[in-house]
Design a protein around this motif. Structure first.
Motif, PDB file in Angstrom:
ATOM      1  N   TYR A 169      -7.872   1.962 -12.102  1.00 16.26           N
ATOM      2  CA  TYR A 169      -6.429   2.029 -12.349  1.00 16.26           C
ATOM      3  C   TYR A 169      -6.137   2.497 -13.779  1.00 16.26           C
ATOM      4  O   TYR A 169      -5.247   3.323 -14.009  1.00 16.26           O
ATOM      5  N   THR A 198      -5.954   2.010  -3.008  1.00 18.88           N
ATOM      6  CA  THR A 198      -4.682   1.289  -3.025  1.00 18.88           C
ATOM      7  C   THR A 198      -4.555   0.398  -1.791  1.00 18.88           C
ATOM      8  O   THR A 198      -4.007  -0.703  -1.865  1.00 18.88           O
ATOM      9  N   THR A 257       0.832  -1.201   0.000  1.00 18.29           N
ATOM     10  CA  THR A 257       0.000   0.000   0.000  1.00 18.29           C
ATOM     11  C   THR A 257       0.868   1.254   0.000  1.00 18.29           C
ATOM     12  O   THR A 257       0.649   2.188  -0.787  1.00 18.29           O
ATOM     13  N   SER A 307      -4.590  -3.540  -2.271  1.00 15.65           N
ATOM     14  CA  SER A 307      -3.324  -4.164  -1.899  1.00 15.65           C
ATOM     15  C   SER A 307      -3.519  -5.238  -0.842  1.00 15.65           C
ATOM     16  O   SER A 307      -2.953  -6.338  -0.939  1.00 15.65           O
ATOM     17  N   THR A 330       2.588   1.779  -3.410  1.00 16.87           N
ATOM     18  CA  THR A 330       1.655   2.166  -4.473  1.00 16.87           C
ATOM     19  C   THR A 330       1.214   3.609  -4.323  1.00 16.87           C
ATOM     20  O   THR A 330       1.078   4.335  -5.324  1.00 16.87           O
ATOM     21  N   GLU A 331       1.008   4.056  -3.096  1.00 19.33           N
ATOM     22  CA  GLU A 331       0.582   5.440  -2.864  1.00 19.33           C
ATOM     23  C   GLU A 331       1.573   6.449  -3.434  1.00 19.33           C
ATOM     24  O   GLU A 331       1.190   7.571  -3.802  1.00 19.33           O
TER      25      GLU A 331
END
Length: 329
Positions: free
Chosen positions: A176, A122, A37, A126, A40-41
């Motif tokens: 996405y 996310t 997470t 995730s 990805t952020e």
């Protein structure tokens, strides 16, 4: 040493019958899922700018990990009043944070619904992805439908427009695809990715006793496992390289480890107490099946009504009206 685990006031927003509890109780959520997470952020330039300006990740990575996991655990597992208080407090803190995203020169607002949607999705994606990759496997169709419905419920703790929250995996993939052209990895993002990977706190790296000698190997394994969950396009943008063979090997090694850990929640919670002392009292009661003082599961709207507070979405919309009124003077 035995530690007393205090019960929550109630079952909170989701409760024991939720798929959210099933997924988040699995040890992947507080380890690889949490790290995925965070990585990805970093693809959202506005999120990165806010984190970079605060300096919290650069200067106090362990503290940021601890507080973020505490917040997430409170919303998912905590009593309903505690969940509302945590979300309301963060909302008010964010109202005083402003800055400029350097790549575009555009002002950022941590309470902006689009940015909060990115952070929210996310995390939920995730945690689920890692649960299925390293844990029991895919949810059933019915569980999957319920999980995404609960994802929409959780969005009520933020300023998010509920109509923008995906209702299923297909809509999550479409999200996405839609935002991907807006994602970018700034120099600050690359720096933060390195910090996240180099200072990753995981429950496995807090192994007790003689197992502490394995910490470097466990840290490396957790790092490789986190990278193995990222799609190639994310790795390319974030400047991360790892071969397919490594992906397969770490997945094969960690899958049985997580399944064993899931059968020993006492050991896992003690490790969690070491790496995240703030999150421990929030997550441990649910992980250890400590009954709450009240067995009630509270609908999210009712929780905010009982607190006598407008929801974050209502607060945000009201603040926008006030700003427009000031600007029009």
């Amino acid at each position: 040493m035995t530690y007393t685990v205090a019960p929550h006031a109630d079952h909170g927003i989701f409760g024991p019958d939720s798929v959210t509890w099933k997924v988040y109780r699995f040890p992947t959520s507080v380890s690889v899922g949490f790290q995925r997470t965070a990585l990805t952020e970093m693809l959202d330039p506005f999120v990165v700018a806010s984190v970079d300006d605060s300096g919290s990740l650069r200067d106090r990575p362990a503290v940021r990990y601890d507080r973020t996991l505490q917040y997430t655990g409170t919303l998912v597992f905590g009593g309903s009043a505690a969940a509302v208080e945590a979300a309301d407090t963060l909302m008010r803190i964010h109202t005083h944070v402003r800055g400029v995203e350097p790549l575009s020169g555009t002002p950022y607002d941590p309470n902006d619904p689009a940015g909060q949607l990115w952070i929210h999705l996310t995390q939920w994606h995730s945690v689920l992805y890692v649960y299925e990759k390293f844990g029991p496997g895919p949810l059933s169709p019915q569980e999957d439908e319920q999980y995404w419905a609960e994802c929409r419920i959780a969005a009520a703790f933020q300023t998010i427009d509920p109509d923008t929250v995906p209702r299923n995996r297909a809509e999550m993939r479409a999200y996405y695809d839609r935002v991907r052209p807006e994602l970018a990895a700034s120099p600050a993002a690359i720096e933060h990715v390195r910090i996240i990977l180099d200072t990753a706190n995981t429950v496995f790296s807090a192994a007790p006793g003689r197992l502490r000698v394995l910490r470097p190997a466990l840290d490396l394994l957790a790092r490789k496992a986190t990278i193995a969950t990222l799609p190639r396009w994310m790795r390319a943008q974030l400047g991360i390289r790892q071969g397919a063979v490594t992906d397969v090997v770490v997945t094969a090694l960690l899958r049985p480890m997580f399944r064993i850990a899931a059968r020993r929640p006492q050991i896992m919670t003690e490790m969690l107490r070491t790496v995240s002392p703030l999150a421990y009292p929030v997550i441990a009661p649910v992980a250890l099946d400590v009954s709450p003082l009240n067995s009630e599961t509270v609908p999210v709207d009712e929780a905010w009504r009982r607190a006598g507070r407008p929801t974050p979405r209502e607060q945000y919309l009201s603040s926008q009206v006030d700003r427009e009124a000031v600007a029009a003077r």
